[in-house]
Design a protein around this motif. Structure first.
Motif, PDB file in Angstrom:
ATOM      1  N   PRO A  89       1.311  -0.959   0.062  1.00 22.10           N
ATOM      2  CA  PRO A  89       0.084  -0.359   0.182  1.00 22.10           C
ATOM      3  C   PRO A  89       0.921   1.085  -0.016  1.00 22.10           C
ATOM      4  O   PRO A  89       1.601   1.126   1.050  1.00 22.10           O
ATOM      5  N   VAL A  90       0.125   2.077  -0.815  1.00 23.64           N
ATOM      6  CA  VAL A  90       0.604   3.103  -0.712  1.00 23.64           C
ATOM      7  C   VAL A  90      -0.234   4.739   0.255  1.00 23.64           C
ATOM      8  O   VAL A  90      -1.042   4.835   0.616  1.00 23.64           O
ATOM      9  N   PHE A  91       0.353   4.992   1.684  1.00 27.84           N
ATOM     10  CA  PHE A  91       0.251   6.032   2.355  1.00 27.84           C
ATOM     11  C   PHE A  91       0.616   7.668   2.055  1.00 27.84           C
ATOM     12  O   PHE A  91       1.514   7.761   1.104  1.00 27.84           O
ATOM     13  N   GLY A  92      -0.128   8.395   2.643  1.00 20.64           N
ATOM     14  CA  GLY A  92       0.296   9.540   2.059  1.00 20.64           C
ATOM     15  C   GLY A  92       1.143  10.504   3.073  1.00 20.64           C
ATOM     16  O   GLY A  92       1.881  11.537   2.652  1.00 20.64           O
ATOM     17  N   SER A  93       1.677   9.748   4.076  1.00 24.16           N
ATOM     18  CA  SER A  93       2.373   9.708   5.259  1.00 24.16           C
ATOM     19  C   SER A  93       2.829   9.486   5.269  1.00 24.16           C
ATOM     20  O   SER A  93       2.416   8.251   6.019  1.00 24.16           O
ATOM     21  N   THR A 101      12.133   3.640   8.103  1.00 22.26           N
ATOM     22  CA  THR A 101      11.622   3.999   6.794  1.00 22.26           C
ATOM     23  C   THR A 101      13.005   4.067   5.792  1.00 22.26           C
ATOM     24  O   THR A 101      14.158   4.489   6.453  1.00 22.26           O
ATOM     25  N   VAL A 102      12.986   3.639   5.060  1.00 19.35           N
ATOM     26  CA  VAL A 102      13.956   4.006   3.954  1.00 19.35           C
ATOM     27  C   VAL A 102      13.596   5.662   2.833  1.00 19.35           C
ATOM     28  O   VAL A 102      12.547   5.790   2.701  1.00 19.35           O
ATOM     29  N   VAL A 103      14.820   6.182   2.642  1.00 24.43           N
ATOM     30  CA  VAL A 103      14.586   7.419   2.405  1.00 24.43           C
ATOM     31  C   VAL A 103      15.412   6.870   0.912  1.00 24.43           C
ATOM     32  O   VAL A 103      16.327   7.264   0.657  1.00 24.43           O
ATOM     33  N   LYS A 148      15.824  16.059   3.140  1.00 26.72           N
ATOM     34  CA  LYS A 148      15.536  17.469   4.361  1.00 26.72           C
ATOM     35  C   LYS A 148      13.575  17.007   5.130  1.00 26.72           C
ATOM     36  O   LYS A 148      13.499  16.144   5.909  1.00 26.72           O
ATOM     37  N   ALA A 149      13.653  17.180   4.178  1.00 23.36           N
ATOM     38  CA  ALA A 149      11.309  17.691   4.060  1.00 23.36           C
ATOM     39  C   ALA A 149      11.028  15.940   4.952  1.00 23.36           C
ATOM     40  O   ALA A 149      10.492  15.659   5.739  1.00 23.36           O
ATOM     41  N   ALA A 150      11.908  14.773   3.638  1.00 21.33           N
ATOM     42  CA  ALA A 150      10.879  14.102   3.916  1.00 21.33           C
ATOM     43  C   ALA A 150      11.321  13.170   5.541  1.00 21.33           C
ATOM     44  O   ALA A 150      11.377  12.462   6.006  1.00 21.33           O
ATOM     45  N   PHE A 181      18.324  18.197   9.400  1.00 22.19           N
ATOM     46  CA  PHE A 181      17.320  17.042   9.537  1.00 22.19           C
ATOM     47  C   PHE A 181      18.413  16.155  10.280  1.00 22.19           C
ATOM     48  O   PHE A 181      17.638  15.609  11.542  1.00 22.19           O
ATOM     49  N   HIS A 182      19.894  15.843  10.799  1.00 20.45           N
ATOM     50  CA  HIS A 182      20.402  15.387  12.019  1.00 20.45           C
ATOM     51  C   HIS A 182      20.072  15.509  13.123  1.00 20.45           C
ATOM     52  O   HIS A 182      19.138  15.320  14.407  1.00 20.45           O
ATOM     53  N   ALA A 183      19.963  16.864  13.338  1.00 19.74           N
ATOM     54  CA  ALA A 183      20.020  17.556  14.426  1.00 19.74           C
ATOM     55  C   ALA A 183      18.154  17.435  14.796  1.00 19.74           C
ATOM     56  O   ALA A 183      18.081  17.288  16.458  1.00 19.74           O
ATOM     57  N   HIS A 184      17.536  17.377  13.991  1.00 21.88           N
ATOM     58  CA  HIS A 184      15.746  17.636  13.968  1.00 21.88           C
ATOM     59  C   HIS A 184      15.680  15.732  14.854  1.00 21.88           C
ATOM     60  O   HIS A 184      15.037  15.897  15.272  1.00 21.88           O
ATOM     61  N   ALA A 185      16.546  14.797  13.804  1.00 17.34           N
ATOM     62  CA  ALA A 185      16.067  12.992  14.225  1.00 17.34           C
ATOM     63  C   ALA A 185      16.877  13.334  15.421  1.00 17.34           C
ATOM     64  O   ALA A 185      15.955  12.535  16.406  1.00 17.34           O
ATOM     65  N   LYS A 186      17.823  13.399  16.352  1.00 15.05           N
ATOM     66  CA  LYS A 186      17.983  13.281  17.043  1.00 15.05           C
ATOM     67  C   LYS A 186      17.624  14.146  18.044  1.00 15.05           C
ATOM     68  O   LYS A 186      17.126  13.386  19.639  1.00 15.05           O
ATOM     69  N   ALA A 187      16.896  15.187  18.020  1.00 12.37           N
ATOM     70  CA  ALA A 187      16.099  15.947  19.338  1.00 12.37           C
ATOM     71  C   ALA A 187      14.346  14.749  19.368  1.00 12.37           C
ATOM     72  O   ALA A 187      14.137  15.001  20.496  1.00 12.37           O
ATOM     73  N   LYS A 188      14.345  14.200  18.781  1.00 12.24           N
ATOM     74  CA  LYS A 188      13.056  13.575  18.438  1.00 12.24           C
ATOM     75  C   LYS A 188      13.147  11.604  18.146  1.00 12.24           C
ATOM     76  O   LYS A 188      12.478  11.602  18.202  1.00 12.24           O
ATOM     77  N   GLY A 189      14.807  11.754  18.663  1.00 16.04           N
ATOM     78  CA  GLY A 189      15.011  10.380  18.928  1.00 16.04           C
ATOM     79  C   GLY A 189      15.264   9.500  17.690  1.00 16.04           C
ATOM     80  O   GLY A 189      14.363   8.311  18.401  1.00 16.04           O
ATOM     81  N   THR A 190      15.120   9.560  16.708  1.00 13.73           N
ATOM     82  CA  THR A 190      15.407   9.026  15.984  1.00 13.73           C
ATOM     83  C   THR A 190      17.011   8.543  15.160  1.00 13.73           C
ATOM     84  O   THR A 190      17.410   9.197  15.124  1.00 13.73           O
TER      85      THR A 190
END
Length: 299
Positions: free
Chosen positions: A56-60, A73-75, A83-85, A112-121
C-alpha cells in the motif's frame, strides 16, 4: 542477533513509486524485508504490485505508522526533498531513517540530523547503501546475494567496499553490515556501530572500513582502545589519493597532513586494530584473527 535491523523490523519506503524506489523495493522484498508500505502524498490509497506482493501507498509517514506499526523508513526521494522527508519521518516517531539519497546539501543534512536526534530517530546516511542483516532484513541498496548470516559485524563509509568485503568473506557471513555513508555529515558513525557490535552477543569480530578525509577513523581508534574488547580489523581507502582532490565521497578529501590514509592506519594500529593494505589482505586478516580466537578458545 543483529544491530538496528531485524526480521521484525517493519519498513516504509519514502519515494517507493519512483524509479529507484521501485527497483530497490523489489530487491528488498526478495531479500525478505518486511516492507509494509510506501509513502507518496500524491498516490495515497493506491497499491503497488511487486511480483507476489501488493504494497500500500500512504500519504504520509505518520499514516503509514498508524496503519502498520512501521519502525524503519528508507528514503529514496530526490536531494531537494530529502530534508523534508527525514523531518517528516522523525516528527512521526520513526525509530530508524535510512537515507540513501546522495547530493544532499550539507546544511540540509546538518538540519535534519539535529532534528532527528532531538526526536529520538536514528539516521543512517545520507549518501549510503543502507544496512543489511543477512537472512533477516535489508534496508537500502546492498545486494543481498553476496553474503549469508554469520558472526562478523561490518561498518563502512564506502558502499562499494562494503560489497567487496561482504563478497570476500561470504563463506564466513555477517551479523549486520552497515554502510554509514561518506558525506561530511552523517547520522550514524563508526563509533555508534562499534558500540552496538560490542554489545551484540552474536557478533564475534568487527570490520571497520574508512577512507581519507576528516578524523572519524582516529576517533574510532580511540574508542576501540578504551571500550571495545572484541577483535577489530580495518581497511582505509585512499592511500594513493592526491592531496586536495575529492575522491568519490564529498568527505573524502585530504588537506595537508590531515585526514591521510597513513595517519588513520597508524591510529588504528596503535589501538590494536589489524589494518589491511587491500580489501583482499583485509579479508585474510579477518580469517586469521578468527582462527586465532577459536584456537585460543579450545586451548
Amino acid at each position: 542477533m543483529a544491530i538496528y535491523l531485524t526480521k521484525e523490523s517493519k519498513v516504509l519506503v519514502q519515494g517507493m513509486t519512483g524509479g529507484e524506489g521501485m527497483k530497490h523495493t523489489r530487491r528488498m522484498l526478495a531479500a525478505g524485508t518486511n516492507i509494509v508500505g510506501g509513502v507518496n502524498p500524491r498516490k495515497a490509497g493506491r497499491t503497488v504490485d511487486f511480483d507476489d506482493r501488493s504494497v500500500p501507498v500512504f500519504g504520509s509517514v505518520a499514516d503509514g505508522i498508524r496503519a502498520t506499526g512501521a519502525d524503519v523508513t528508507v528514503v529514496f526521494v530526490p536531494p531537494a526533498f530529502a530534508k523534508a522527508a527525514v523531518v517528516e519521518a522523525a516528527d512521526a516517531g520513526i525509530g530508524l531513517a535510512v537515507v540513501i539519497t546522495e547530493g544532499i546539501p550539507v546544511h540540509d543534512s546538518v538540519a535534519f540530523h539535529a532534528h532527528a536526534k532531538a526526536k529520538g530517530t536514528r539516521v543512517i546516511g545520507p549518501n549510503c547503501p543502507g544496512l543489511i542483516t543477512p537472512g533477516q532484513s535489508n534496508a537500502g541498496i546492498i545486494p543481498s546475494d553476496i553474503t549469508k548470516p554469520g558472526r562478523i559485524g561490518l561498518v563502512s563509509k564506502s558502499g562499494t567496499l562494503t560489497y567487496q568485503l561482504m563478497y570476500e568473506l561470504h563463506d564466513i557471513g555477517f551479523s549486520t553490515c552497515v554502510g554509514i555513508g561518506g558525506d561530511p555529515v552523517v547520522g550514524t558513525t563508526h563509533i555508534d556501530c562499534l558500540a552496538a557490535f560490542q554489545d551484540d552477543p552474536d557478533t564475534e569480530l568487527i570490520v571497520l572500513i574508512g577512507e581519507i578525509g576528516g578524523d572519524a577513523e582516529e576517533g574510532a581508534a580511540a574508542y576501540v582502545r578504551e571500550h571495545v574488547t572484541k577483535p577489530v580489523v580495518g581497511y582505509i581507502a585512499g592511500f594513493t589519493a592526491p592531496e586536495g582532490r575529492t575522491m568519490g565521497h564529498a568527505g573524502a578529501i585530504v588537506s595537508g597532513s590531515s585526514g591521510t590514509a597513513q595517519a588513520k592506519k597508524e591510529a588504528l594500529e596503535a589501538a590494536g586494530v589489524s589494518v589491511g593494505n587491500t580489501p583482499t589482505e583485509t579479508a585474510k586478516l579477518v580469517l586469521a584473527c578468527l582462527e586465532r580466537g577459536r584456537a585460543a578458545a579450545h586451548s
